[in-house]
Scaffold this motif. Sequence first.
Motif, PDB file in Angstrom:
ATOM      1  N   VAL A   1       1.027  -1.138   0.005  1.00  0.00           N
ATOM      2  CA  VAL A   1      -0.125  -0.019  -0.014  1.00  0.00           C
ATOM      3  C   VAL A   1       0.980   1.342   0.098  1.00  0.00           C
ATOM      4  N   VAL A   2       1.895   1.422   1.013  1.00  0.00           N
ATOM      5  CA  VAL A   2       2.918   2.481   1.023  1.00  0.00           C
ATOM      6  C   VAL A   2       3.496   2.732  -0.433  1.00  0.00           C
ATOM      7  N   ARG A   3       3.710   1.540  -1.095  1.00  0.00           N
ATOM      8  CA  ARG A   3       4.553   1.709  -2.458  1.00  0.00           C
ATOM      9  C   ARG A   3       3.596   2.166  -3.310  1.00  0.00           C
ATOM     10  N   LYS A   4       2.480   1.768  -3.431  1.00  0.00           N
ATOM     11  CA  LYS A   4       1.440   1.804  -4.382  1.00  0.00           C
ATOM     12  C   LYS A   4       1.207   3.256  -4.597  1.00  0.00           C
ATOM     13  N   VAL A   5       1.063   4.212  -3.194  1.00  0.00           N
ATOM     14  CA  VAL A   5       0.433   5.417  -3.541  1.00  0.00           C
ATOM     15  C   VAL A   5       1.794   6.471  -3.145  1.00  0.00           C
ATOM     16  N   GLU A   6       3.072   5.822  -3.109  1.00  0.00           N
ATOM     17  CA  GLU A   6       4.264   6.672  -3.144  1.00  0.00           C
ATOM     18  C   GLU A   6       4.338   7.555  -1.852  1.00  0.00           C
ATOM     19  N   LEU A   7       4.192   6.749  -0.666  1.00  0.00           N
ATOM     20  CA  LEU A   7       4.209   7.607   0.526  1.00  0.00           C
ATOM     21  C   LEU A   7       5.637   7.866   0.824  1.00  0.00           C
ATOM     22  N   PRO A   8       5.873   9.139   0.882  1.00  0.00           N
ATOM     23  CA  PRO A   8       7.237   9.418   1.332  1.00  0.00           C
ATOM     24  C   PRO A   8       8.061   8.980   2.509  1.00  0.00           C
ATOM     25  N   VAL A   9       8.545   7.601   2.495  1.00  0.00           N
ATOM     26  CA  VAL A   9       9.159   7.137   3.661  1.00  0.00           C
ATOM     27  C   VAL A   9      10.442   6.525   3.523  1.00  0.00           C
TER      28      VAL A   9
ATOM     29  N   ASP B   1       6.597  11.268  11.513  1.00  0.00           N
ATOM     30  CA  ASP B   1       6.828  12.745  12.340  1.00  0.00           C
ATOM     31  C   ASP B   1       6.553  12.753  13.816  1.00  0.00           C
ATOM     32  N   GLY B   2       6.987  11.470  14.436  1.00  0.00           N
ATOM     33  CA  GLY B   2       6.816  11.239  15.907  1.00  0.00           C
ATOM     34  C   GLY B   2       5.480  10.483  16.361  1.00  0.00           C
ATOM     35  N   THR B   3       4.829   9.932  15.472  1.00  0.00           N
ATOM     36  CA  THR B   3       3.694   8.917  15.692  1.00  0.00           C
ATOM     37  C   THR B   3       4.231   7.658  15.357  1.00  0.00           C
ATOM     38  N   GLU B   4       4.013   6.662  16.043  1.00  0.00           N
ATOM     39  CA  GLU B   4       4.203   5.252  15.550  1.00  0.00           C
ATOM     40  C   GLU B   4       2.994   4.473  15.698  1.00  0.00           C
ATOM     41  N   ILE B   5       3.128   3.909  14.475  1.00  0.00           N
ATOM     42  CA  ILE B   5       1.659   3.072  14.086  1.00  0.00           C
ATOM     43  C   ILE B   5       2.306   1.957  13.771  1.00  0.00           C
ATOM     44  N   TRP B   6       1.726   0.772  14.775  1.00  0.00           N
ATOM     45  CA  TRP B   6       2.314  -0.711  14.690  1.00  0.00           C
ATOM     46  C   TRP B   6       1.758  -1.796  14.254  1.00  0.00           C
ATOM     47  N   GLU B   7       0.335  -1.341  13.602  1.00  0.00           N
ATOM     48  CA  GLU B   7      -0.360  -2.744  13.144  1.00  0.00           C
ATOM     49  C   GLU B   7      -0.968  -2.642  11.577  1.00  0.00           C
ATOM     50  N   SER B   8      -1.009  -3.661  10.826  1.00  0.00           N
ATOM     51  CA  SER B   8      -1.126  -3.404   9.389  1.00  0.00           C
ATOM     52  C   SER B   8      -2.157  -2.661   9.038  1.00  0.00           C
ATOM     53  N   LEU B   9      -3.617  -3.184   9.481  1.00  0.00           N
ATOM     54  CA  LEU B   9      -4.578  -2.656   9.064  1.00  0.00           C
ATOM     55  C   LEU B   9      -4.564  -1.211   9.633  1.00  0.00           C
ATOM     56  N   ALA B  10      -4.174  -0.699  10.662  1.00  0.00           N
ATOM     57  CA  ALA B  10      -4.161   0.711  11.225  1.00  0.00           C
ATOM     58  C   ALA B  10      -3.186   1.535  10.200  1.00  0.00           C
ATOM     59  N   ILE B  11      -1.980   0.878   9.700  1.00  0.00           N
ATOM     60  CA  ILE B  11      -1.056   1.747   8.930  1.00  0.00           C
ATOM     61  C   ILE B  11      -1.664   1.833   7.416  1.00  0.00           C
ATOM     62  N   THR B  12      -2.359   0.836   7.164  1.00  0.00           N
ATOM     63  CA  THR B  12      -3.392   1.068   5.852  1.00  0.00           C
ATOM     64  C   THR B  12      -4.282   1.955   5.807  1.00  0.00           C
ATOM     65  N   GLU B  13      -4.981   2.126   6.920  1.00  0.00           N
ATOM     66  CA  GLU B  13      -5.838   3.213   7.008  1.00  0.00           C
ATOM     67  C   GLU B  13      -5.303   4.600   7.223  1.00  0.00           C
ATOM     68  N   PHE B  14      -4.294   4.616   7.887  1.00  0.00           N
ATOM     69  CA  PHE B  14      -3.472   6.057   7.860  1.00  0.00           C
ATOM     70  C   PHE B  14      -2.870   6.299   6.408  1.00  0.00           C
ATOM     71  N   VAL B  15      -2.473   5.418   5.425  1.00  0.00           N
ATOM     72  CA  VAL B  15      -2.080   5.801   4.373  1.00  0.00           C
ATOM     73  C   VAL B  15      -3.194   6.206   3.489  1.00  0.00           C
ATOM     74  N   ALA B  16      -4.310   5.474   3.763  1.00  0.00           N
ATOM     75  CA  ALA B  16      -5.645   5.735   2.883  1.00  0.00           C
ATOM     76  C   ALA B  16      -6.100   7.084   3.170  1.00  0.00           C
ATOM     77  N   GLU B  17      -5.878   7.584   4.408  1.00  0.00           N
ATOM     78  CA  GLU B  17      -6.124   9.067   4.514  1.00  0.00           C
ATOM     79  C   GLU B  17      -5.410  10.113   4.049  1.00  0.00           C
ATOM     80  N   TRP B  18      -3.941   9.515   3.883  1.00  0.00           N
ATOM     81  CA  TRP B  18      -2.922  10.445   3.476  1.00  0.00           C
ATOM     82  C   TRP B  18      -3.118  10.626   2.055  1.00  0.00           C
TER      83      TRP B  18
END
Length: 226
Positions: free
Chosen positions: A21-29, A60-77
Amino acid sequence: MRQFVSGNLNYSSWSIRPLLVVRKVELPVEEIILPLDFPETTAQLKAISPTAKVPLLRWDGTEIWESLAITEFVAEWAPPGAVWPLDAERRAIARAVSSEMHAGFQTLRQLCSMDIRGRAPTPDMTPALEADITRLQSMWSGLRTKYGSGGPFLFGAWSAADAFYTPVVTRFRTYGLALSGAAADYAAAVLADPLFRTLEEQAKLEPWWIKYGPGGTGRSAGYLNP
């Protein structure tokens, strides 16, 4: 700091789901790989992750440690429709089947550990394993039939649901498990997708191995060329 921390791409199915998911949307990480089951890795994860596990998104100081939660974070970005389908019904079903993968298919996951570059004998077909395979055959075929117009993936266009089922598709190939019809076509589309092909080539080049005891237990790790 913006980092995505994963385990071995070849073995860590929990990592590659949100990573795709991160790679698909090119999240800058920055992507960081910590090879699993080494003592030093365990110490590193304890220092940076609340659970001492991967995946982990540090943003940016926030740690997200679960795959579904990461996916939802990326979806909002990301722009609408980049991670989940735009249509409300498709989006709800995509989330449902992703959650089903997240919590289910325990027998398949135990008996057929993910090993993208590996090939292994087909395990003995127990009733529980057959039930998992039957459910996936039915699900993938049904979703393709109902929602698959407009592309080769479960909901036509690529979505996070495909990221969550990519590790499952690789298991069918690794262990020679049979699919048919629309489900087989879907699996072939996942394996041919450039997003996966890039990850597959990276997995092949990793210098680490992980071995499992009977039933997927008793893991050990090492280097291919120590």
